[in-house]
Scaffold this motif. Sequence first.
Motif, PDB file in Angstrom:
ATOM      1  N   LEU A 152     -45.992  27.633 -11.498  1.00 31.25           N
ATOM      2  CA  LEU A 152     -47.194  26.833 -11.256  1.00 31.25           C
ATOM      3  C   LEU A 152     -47.802  26.406 -12.577  1.00 31.25           C
ATOM      4  O   LEU A 152     -47.942  27.207 -13.497  1.00 31.25           O
ATOM      5  N   ASP A 153     -48.162  25.111 -12.673  1.00 29.18           N
ATOM      6  CA  ASP A 153     -48.800  24.634 -13.904  1.00 29.18           C
ATOM      7  C   ASP A 153     -49.434  23.279 -13.635  1.00 29.18           C
ATOM      8  O   ASP A 153     -49.310  22.718 -12.542  1.00 29.18           O
ATOM      9  N   PHE A 154     -50.114  22.760 -14.649  1.00 27.22           N
ATOM     10  CA  PHE A 154     -50.565  21.378 -14.586  1.00 27.22           C
ATOM     11  C   PHE A 154     -49.352  20.476 -14.395  1.00 27.22           C
ATOM     12  O   PHE A 154     -48.260  20.773 -14.902  1.00 27.22           O
ATOM     13  N   ASN A 155     -49.540  19.379 -13.688  1.00 31.27           N
ATOM     14  CA  ASN A 155     -48.505  18.365 -13.579  1.00 31.27           C
ATOM     15  C   ASN A 155     -48.700  17.327 -14.677  1.00 31.27           C
ATOM     16  O   ASN A 155     -49.826  16.933 -14.976  1.00 31.27           O
ATOM     17  N   ARG A 156     -47.601  16.926 -15.287  1.00 35.68           N
ATOM     18  CA  ARG A 156     -47.663  15.815 -16.228  1.00 35.68           C
ATOM     19  C   ARG A 156     -47.180  14.560 -15.516  1.00 35.68           C
ATOM     20  O   ARG A 156     -45.985  14.364 -15.309  1.00 35.68           O
ATOM     21  N   PRO A 157     -48.106  13.691 -15.079  1.00 35.83           N
ATOM     22  CA  PRO A 157     -47.708  12.501 -14.331  1.00 35.83           C
ATOM     23  C   PRO A 157     -47.003  11.488 -15.233  1.00 35.83           C
ATOM     24  O   PRO A 157     -47.192  11.485 -16.455  1.00 35.83           O
ATOM     25  N   ASP A 158     -46.212  10.651 -14.611  1.00 37.61           N
ATOM     26  CA  ASP A 158     -45.504   9.590 -15.336  1.00 37.61           C
ATOM     27  C   ASP A 158     -46.411   8.371 -15.430  1.00 37.61           C
ATOM     28  O   ASP A 158     -46.634   7.681 -14.431  1.00 37.61           O
ATOM     29  N   PRO A 159     -46.954   8.067 -16.615  1.00 36.67           N
ATOM     30  CA  PRO A 159     -47.889   6.947 -16.732  1.00 36.67           C
ATOM     31  C   PRO A 159     -47.209   5.592 -16.586  1.00 36.67           C
ATOM     32  O   PRO A 159     -47.882   4.561 -16.495  1.00 36.67           O
ATOM     33  N   ALA A 160     -45.857   5.570 -16.558  1.00 41.72           N
ATOM     34  CA  ALA A 160     -45.143   4.306 -16.409  1.00 41.72           C
ATOM     35  C   ALA A 160     -45.221   3.782 -14.983  1.00 41.72           C
ATOM     36  O   ALA A 160     -45.039   2.578 -14.748  1.00 41.72           O
ATOM     37  N   ALA A 218     -29.593  27.267  -8.428  1.00 37.96           N
ATOM     38  CA  ALA A 218     -28.840  26.603  -7.372  1.00 37.96           C
ATOM     39  C   ALA A 218     -29.641  25.490  -6.711  1.00 37.96           C
ATOM     40  O   ALA A 218     -29.067  24.527  -6.176  1.00 37.96           O
ATOM     41  N   TRP A 219     -30.965  25.633  -6.743  1.00 42.19           N
ATOM     42  CA  TRP A 219     -31.826  24.650  -6.078  1.00 42.19           C
ATOM     43  C   TRP A 219     -33.183  24.652  -6.752  1.00 42.19           C
ATOM     44  O   TRP A 219     -33.674  25.700  -7.180  1.00 42.19           O
ATOM     45  N   GLY A 220     -33.786  23.481  -6.841  1.00 45.76           N
ATOM     46  CA  GLY A 220     -35.125  23.391  -7.413  1.00 45.76           C
ATOM     47  C   GLY A 220     -35.843  22.148  -6.943  1.00 45.76           C
ATOM     48  O   GLY A 220     -35.227  21.075  -6.790  1.00 45.76           O
ATOM     49  N   ARG A 221     -37.136  22.288  -6.698  1.00 46.62           N
ATOM     50  CA  ARG A 221     -37.957  21.151  -6.296  1.00 46.62           C
ATOM     51  C   ARG A 221     -39.329  21.291  -6.924  1.00 46.62           C
ATOM     52  O   ARG A 221     -39.941  22.361  -6.880  1.00 46.62           O
ATOM     53  N   HIS A 222     -39.812  20.204  -7.508  1.00 45.83           N
ATOM     54  CA  HIS A 222     -41.157  20.185  -8.078  1.00 45.83           C
ATOM     55  C   HIS A 222     -42.092  19.547  -7.063  1.00 45.83           C
ATOM     56  O   HIS A 222     -41.966  18.372  -6.724  1.00 45.83           O
ATOM     57  N   ARG A 223     -43.023  20.357  -6.583  1.00 48.76           N
ATOM     58  CA  ARG A 223     -43.943  19.921  -5.532  1.00 48.76           C
ATOM     59  C   ARG A 223     -45.313  19.664  -6.132  1.00 48.76           C
ATOM     60  O   ARG A 223     -45.850  20.504  -6.869  1.00 48.76           O
ATOM     61  N   LEU A 224     -45.895  18.515  -5.815  1.00 47.14           N
ATOM     62  CA  LEU A 224     -47.212  18.162  -6.347  1.00 47.14           C
ATOM     63  C   LEU A 224     -48.314  18.816  -5.529  1.00 47.14           C
ATOM     64  O   LEU A 224     -48.250  18.874  -4.297  1.00 47.14           O
ATOM     65  N   LEU A 225     -49.331  19.296  -6.226  1.00 48.62           N
ATOM     66  CA  LEU A 225     -50.515  19.893  -5.609  1.00 48.62           C
ATOM     67  C   LEU A 225     -51.757  19.185  -6.136  1.00 48.62           C
ATOM     68  O   LEU A 225     -51.723  18.568  -7.206  1.00 48.62           O
ATOM     69  N   ALA A 226     -52.844  19.308  -5.415  1.00 52.14           N
ATOM     70  CA  ALA A 226     -54.147  18.786  -5.868  1.00 52.14           C
ATOM     71  C   ALA A 226     -54.064  17.317  -6.250  1.00 52.14           C
ATOM     72  O   ALA A 226     -54.556  16.905  -7.302  1.00 52.14           O
ATOM     73  N   GLY A 227     -53.440  16.521  -5.382  1.00 52.59           N
ATOM     74  CA  GLY A 227     -53.366  15.085  -5.644  1.00 52.59           C
ATOM     75  C   GLY A 227     -52.566  14.730  -6.878  1.00 52.59           C
ATOM     76  O   GLY A 227     -52.795  13.688  -7.484  1.00 52.59           O
ATOM     77  N   GLY A 228     -51.626  15.613  -7.253  1.00 52.04           N
ATOM     78  CA  GLY A 228     -50.804  15.344  -8.420  1.00 52.04           C
ATOM     79  C   GLY A 228     -51.332  15.929  -9.709  1.00 52.04           C
ATOM     80  O   GLY A 228     -50.694  15.767 -10.756  1.00 52.04           O
ATOM     81  N   GLN A 229     -52.459  16.616  -9.654  1.00 56.68           N
ATOM     82  CA  GLN A 229     -53.002  17.221 -10.869  1.00 56.68           C
ATOM     83  C   GLN A 229     -52.228  18.491 -11.258  1.00 56.68           C
ATOM     84  O   GLN A 229     -52.123  18.833 -12.429  1.00 56.68           O
ATOM     85  N   MET A 230     -51.718  19.189 -10.272  1.00 56.32           N
ATOM     86  CA  MET A 230     -50.953  20.418 -10.495  1.00 56.32           C
ATOM     87  C   MET A 230     -49.553  20.246  -9.925  1.00 56.32           C
ATOM     88  O   MET A 230     -49.295  19.359  -9.103  1.00 56.32           O
ATOM     89  N   GLY A 231     -48.648  21.124 -10.368  1.00 59.21           N
ATOM     90  CA  GLY A 231     -47.288  21.085  -9.859  1.00 59.21           C
ATOM     91  C   GLY A 231     -46.760  22.493  -9.633  1.00 59.21           C
ATOM     92  O   GLY A 231     -47.074  23.421 -10.387  1.00 59.21           O
ATOM     93  N   LEU A 232     -45.957  22.648  -8.581  1.00 56.71           N
ATOM     94  CA  LEU A 232     -45.331  23.931  -8.266  1.00 56.71           C
ATOM     95  C   LEU A 232     -43.824  23.720  -8.255  1.00 56.71           C
ATOM     96  O   LEU A 232     -43.289  23.022  -7.383  1.00 56.71           O
ATOM     97  N   LEU A 233     -43.147  24.294  -9.242  1.00 51.69           N
ATOM     98  CA  LEU A 233     -41.699  24.226  -9.325  1.00 51.69           C
ATOM     99  C   LEU A 233     -41.118  25.373  -8.502  1.00 51.69           C
ATOM    100  O   LEU A 233     -41.276  26.548  -8.856  1.00 51.69           O
ATOM    101  N   GLN A 234     -40.475  25.032  -7.384  1.00 49.98           N
ATOM    102  CA  GLN A 234     -39.916  26.015  -6.464  1.00 49.98           C
ATOM    103  C   GLN A 234     -38.417  26.122  -6.751  1.00 49.98           C
ATOM    104  O   GLN A 234     -37.700  25.127  -6.759  1.00 49.98           O
ATOM    105  N   LEU A 235     -37.951  27.347  -7.008  1.00 56.61           N
ATOM    106  CA  LEU A 235     -36.582  27.552  -7.474  1.00 56.61           C
ATOM    107  C   LEU A 235     -35.868  28.607  -6.648  1.00 56.61           C
ATOM    108  O   LEU A 235     -36.481  29.571  -6.186  1.00 56.61           O
ATOM    109  N   VAL A 236     -34.537  28.434  -6.518  1.00 57.06           N
ATOM    110  CA  VAL A 236     -33.660  29.441  -5.929  1.00 57.06           C
ATOM    111  C   VAL A 236     -32.510  29.664  -6.891  1.00 57.06           C
ATOM    112  O   VAL A 236     -31.845  28.718  -7.325  1.00 57.06           O
ATOM    113  N   ALA A 237     -32.280  30.919  -7.255  1.00 52.94           N
ATOM    114  CA  ALA A 237     -31.236  31.256  -8.235  1.00 52.94           C
ATOM    115  C   ALA A 237     -29.841  31.177  -7.603  1.00 52.94           C
ATOM    116  O   ALA A 237     -29.682  31.339  -6.397  1.00 52.94           O
TER     117      ALA A 237
END
Length: 237
Positions: A152-160, A218-237
């Motif tokens: 869990l951390d801040f999300n860095r949005p793509d300004p492009a 083996a698997w990973g997904r970055h899920r946006l939280l708080a309208g894109g302000q935060m991000g949760l990287l969900q991982l499976v080894a």
Amino acid sequence: MRPGDPQAVRDLFEQIAPAYDRLNDALSLGLHRLWKRQAVAWLQPGPGQRLLDLCCGTGDLALVLAGKVRPGGLVLGLDAAAAPLELARRRAAAQPWLPVEWRQGDAQATGLAKGWADGAVMAYGLRNLPDPAAGLAELRRLLKTGGRAAVLDFNRPDPASPAGAVVAGFQRLYLRRLVVPLARRAGLEPHYAYLEESLRRFPTGPEQEELARTAGFAWGRHRLLAGGQMGLLQLVA
């Protein structure tokens, strides 16, 4: 302060530890607790598991996890800074029935055995590591095959992208008009001004997914939280 400088980051957290929890509640309106619950929900902790909380800070997340691995389980909280760990130990002392241990150490080189953990969390730590890729590689090494991790951390949005530009603009406003002024009142302005600078070098969500694949997950997904302000990287080894 140069983002990713291990000594500077350690010194920062040594200094802000006494006010850290209070400021987190104020700056997030208490929502950081909800985001951490979502990280725990992804982890699916259960009795008997050994779990890791890397960059555990003052221990709030580790203590939640410790309540879920009883009986027979263990949570190890690891952090580079001594002051947050001392606060974590005090919190744990009030709940001596919780199976939790604390250790000072480097999240990129923990010294723990390969496959030590059934699952792991890292909240607001990956962004502060000298090398996020190395941090994810160590995280993968520590997990048993099939084990889950939540980062869990801040999300860095793509300004492009148009949507990313809007999110990035709001994020700057939030950091400059709310976070820094509140930190200034606590005498910690330089410490929290660092947040915006640290985000500039932080991988975006898609980049984090790619780093996780490279690290061997083996698997990973970055899920946006708080309208894109935060991000949760969900991982499976």
